[in-house]
Scaffold this active site. Structure first.
Site, PDB file in Angstrom:
ATOM      1  N   HIS A   1     -15.326  -0.310   3.466  1.00 17.34           N
ATOM      2  CA  HIS A   1     -15.140   1.013   4.069  1.00 17.34           C
ATOM      3  C   HIS A   1     -16.309   1.957   3.800  1.00 17.34           C
ATOM      4  O   HIS A   1     -16.299   3.094   4.276  1.00 17.34           O
ATOM      5  CB  HIS A   1     -13.862   1.659   3.512  1.00 17.34           C
ATOM      6  CG  HIS A   1     -12.592   1.031   4.013  1.00 17.34           C
ATOM      7  ND1 HIS A   1     -11.992  -0.040   3.379  1.00 17.34           N
ATOM      8  CD2 HIS A   1     -11.820   1.326   5.086  1.00 17.34           C
ATOM      9  CE1 HIS A   1     -10.884  -0.367   4.038  1.00 17.34           C
ATOM     10  NE2 HIS A   1     -10.764   0.438   5.075  1.00 17.34           N
TER      11      HIS A   1
ATOM     12  N   CYS B   1      -7.886   1.990   1.838  1.00 16.40           N
ATOM     13  CA  CYS B   1      -8.953   1.218   1.206  1.00 16.40           C
ATOM     14  C   CYS B   1      -8.492   0.677  -0.154  1.00 16.40           C
ATOM     15  O   CYS B   1      -8.214   1.447  -1.079  1.00 16.40           O
ATOM     16  CB  CYS B   1     -10.189   2.096   1.018  1.00 16.40           C
ATOM     17  SG  CYS B   1     -11.498   1.296   0.073  1.00 16.40           S
TER      18      CYS B   1
ATOM     19  N   SER C   1       0.803  -1.232   0.000  1.00 24.17           N
ATOM     20  CA  SER C   1       0.000   0.000   0.000  1.00 24.17           C
ATOM     21  C   SER C   1       0.829   1.272   0.000  1.00 24.17           C
ATOM     22  O   SER C   1       0.274   2.364  -0.189  1.00 24.17           O
ATOM     23  CB  SER C   1      -0.943  -0.001   1.199  1.00 24.17           C
ATOM     24  OG  SER C   1      -1.919  -1.015   1.055  1.00 24.17           O
TER      25      SER C   1
END
Length: 647
Positions: free
Chosen positions: A370, A383, A327
């Site tokens: 989310h 997310c 991420s």
């Protein structure tokens, strides 16, 4: 019986004839010898005088002092120490093997070492001195000096040898030196005569290797007179060489030591860089090794301990390691979508916990989803679905373009060994590499730093520095050469829209300081040094549908090599960025729990002149942090670890 007078006279005549013949022959011989002597002494006098001089006088190279390597503040990283050694010259020794066996009675030498030295002497010119033994004690050195008259061709010498006083802290950066090999010589078209000296040491890896020409210097020479036995009688004259240039790195040795110790026993790497100049302040890889072992001749036992360790201490993970960025790559995807205009900073996407394409579901890390997510929340809470969708809108080629603009998928030009380019894939790359077309699933995986995307900790630190500054800063490791600063080129703008860049920076701020930020627990509790960052967790195994349905096995229940990599990137202070950092912990699990706290500590150490103050940490963590710092075995200002001498 009396001889007649006639017989007597005949005998006398015969004797006289023989005497005349012998006398004539002898006179002729003397005349020939005289002529030959006149020819040699008069007509060839200059030639034979030259030959006599050459037999009496030897010219030997004097290795120059190798340049020093220091940190940015002048602290010694690589230096030279006095070294007592013994050399032998085959031309002067005669029977090398016999002389070496006599020498073995004075200093420790095995039969294998004697054989090896004899073979080495035969491989080189008879005029070249061969090192028999070095790093001798004063007692052994004195024994050789006292017995020198009975050891033709043997000379005790005082030279210099490389030493690394900060050993493990800089092993992966500076590297080490070693004897010149045939492979080294084969790479050079016109090798320096110094390299022909047996066991002359040159850089093998790291800064020692890549700045070899700068550090080596130029040889001097001396003329020495030897007697018929090969003993050195006197030194006739000497021309000193030119010492190598001293190099000062951008690294701060104290910060480097802190980073190295902070990584501890993990298989990990960390890089800290000055956001404005690109200066590398620390670049640590753990576990490390002692480069002095290689200079002195590493034992098989020690080498096996390094090569058989599954944490790979010889590998410089900070520049050689290529990892899925997880991420931490999401800023690249976001900037690509913003730059292409397919989203704006307020574009919202609904996350139900998965993203479905062609009947296949790509899951978010949060199984329940989310809900409605915009850019700021997408970064703050990481997310996955948000980035899946915007990646599909912008496409992989644009994502790859932005990734390269931020320093991914290319080699940063530093004087270090085996720097990886990583992989910043696009459609053309896959066709060239695998002869296959790019598919939708490839883009979705790349959107969150998985799939084909590979990056090094150095690349991630430079990516973060560029996001923090908005400039294409270049990584830099050489600060000065012979006290002359190396110029820093003005970094050009990355060309991003200021509002778009600010939106990504704000999302990174929320990662650390927002109520639901994934790294909130690793925040800095000091309003003057607030931190922005991004966590990452990179999978190293595929999770099957059956496992996902029954519940994904947690990292701590998996074998070490099957656990996720933990990553983190960040910069501080947020409102005036000075330092960017990246941390990768191999198979460490979650980036927020493992990598982010390490990065915070290194950032704070860069921003403070000493151990970070406890006031910079959330109150609930201060007792733990205090105990952690007290347990860290950091070097004192002289470079010595607690309980360890510098010898």
């Amino acid at each position: 019986m009396r001889r007649s007078n006639r017989d007597t006279e005949e005998t006398a005549r015969q004797v006289n004839r023989r005497a005349l013949l012998m006398g004539g022959a002898m006179a002729a011989m003397v005349a020939v010898l005289g002529a030959r002597m006149r020819y040699m002494q008069v007509e060839q006098a200059d030639q034979f005088r030259l030959l006599a001089e050459e037999n009496r006088i030897n010219i030997r190279l004097i290795p120059p002092n190798r340049g020093l390597i220091q940190d940015r503040n002048g602290r010694l990283i690589a230096g030279n120490e006095q070294n007592y050694r013994v050399v032998i010259t085959r031309e002067d020794a005669g029977d090398v093997d016999a002389v070496l066996h006599r020498l073995a009675a004075l200093i420790p030498m095995t039969d294998d070492e004697i054989d090896k030295t004899t073979r080495e002497a035969l491989r080189h010119s008879p005029f070249v001195p061969i090192i028999v033994a070095d790093r001798l004690s004063w007692d052994d050195f004195s024994k050789v000096a006292l017995n020198a008259p009975s050891l033709p061709g043997v000379s005790p010498e005082v030279g210099l040898s490389r030493i690394y006083p900060l050993d493990t802290d800089f092993a992966h950066i500076v590297g080490y030196v070693g004897p010149v090999s045939e492979a080294d010589l084969a790479k050079l078209e016109d090798p320096d005569p110094l390299l022909q000296i047996p066991k002359f040491q040159i850089g093998k890896i790291g800064v020692e290797k890549w700045t070899e020409d700068t550090l080596r210097g130029r040889a001097g020479a001396k003329r020495i007179e030897v007697n018929a036995l090969g003993r050195v009688m006197r030194e006739l004259d000497r021309r000193e060489g030119v010492a190598g240039s001293d190099i000062r790195l951008t690294i701060d040795a104290a910060v480097q030591n802190f980073a190295q110790v902070r990584l501890g026993d993990d298989s990990a790497a960390a890089v800290a860089v000055d956001v404005q100049t690109g200066d590398i302040l620390a670049i640590a890889s753990a576990p490390s090794f002692d480069p002095n072992l290689f200079v002195r001749g590493i034992s098989q036992r020690d080498y096996a301990a390094l090569t058989e360790n599954d944490h790979r201490p010889l590998a410089n993970k900070s520049v050689q390691g290529a990892y899925p960025p997880g991420s931490t790559f999401k800023m690249v995807t976001a900037l690509a979508a913003l730059d292409a205009g397919v989203i704006d900073t307020e574009t919202s996407i609904r996350c139900p916990g998965y993203y479905e394409v062609g009947g296949r579901k790509f899951h978010c890390w949060k199984r329940a989803g989310h809900g409605t997510v915009n850019l700021k929340r997408g970064l703050a809470e990481s997310c996955d679905v948000y980035f899946y969708e915007i990646a599909q809108k912008v496409g992989i080629d644009k994502i790859a373009e932005i990734g390269r603009r931020l320093g991914l998928g290319g080699r940063h030009d530093l004087p270090m060994s085996a720097i990886t380019e990583g992989v910043m894939p696009d459609k053309a790359w896959k066709v060239a590499r695998y002869k296959k077309d790019w598919v939708i699933g490839d883009t979705i995986n790349a959107a969150i730093g998985q799939g084909y995307v590979l990056t090094s900790p150095l690349q991630l630190a430079m990516m973060t520095a560029r996001i923090a500054s908005g400039k294409a800063v270049q990584a830099r490791l050489i600060h000065m050469i012979d006290d002359k600063p190396v110029p820093i080129a003005e970094a050009p703008s990355l060309g991003f829209d200021a509002a778009n860049l600010a939106a990504v920076q704000r999302g990174m701020f929320e990662v650390m300081n927002g109520g639901n930020g994934t790294a909130r627990s690793a925040r800095i509790d000091d309003d003057t040094m607030l931190m922005a960052g991004k966590t990452g967790t990179a999978q190293v195994r595929n999770i099957s549908a059956a496992e996902r349905a029954s519940g994904v096995v947690s990292n701590d229940q998996l074998p070490w090599k099957s656990r996720d990599h933990a990553l983190f990137v960040g910069f501080a202070p947020f409102d005036n960025p000075r330092v960017a950092v990246s941390v990768v912990v191999e198979h460490g699990g979650g980036g927020s729990a493992v990598a982010a706290p390490i990065a915070r500590d290194i950032l704070l150490r860069c921003l403070h002149d000493g151990i970070p103050p406890l006031s910079a940490y959330p109150a609930a963590q201060r007792n733990r942090i205090d105990s952690q710092f007290k347990a860290m075995k950091l070097r004192d200002p002289d470079g010595v670890l607690p309980g360890k001498s510098q010898a």
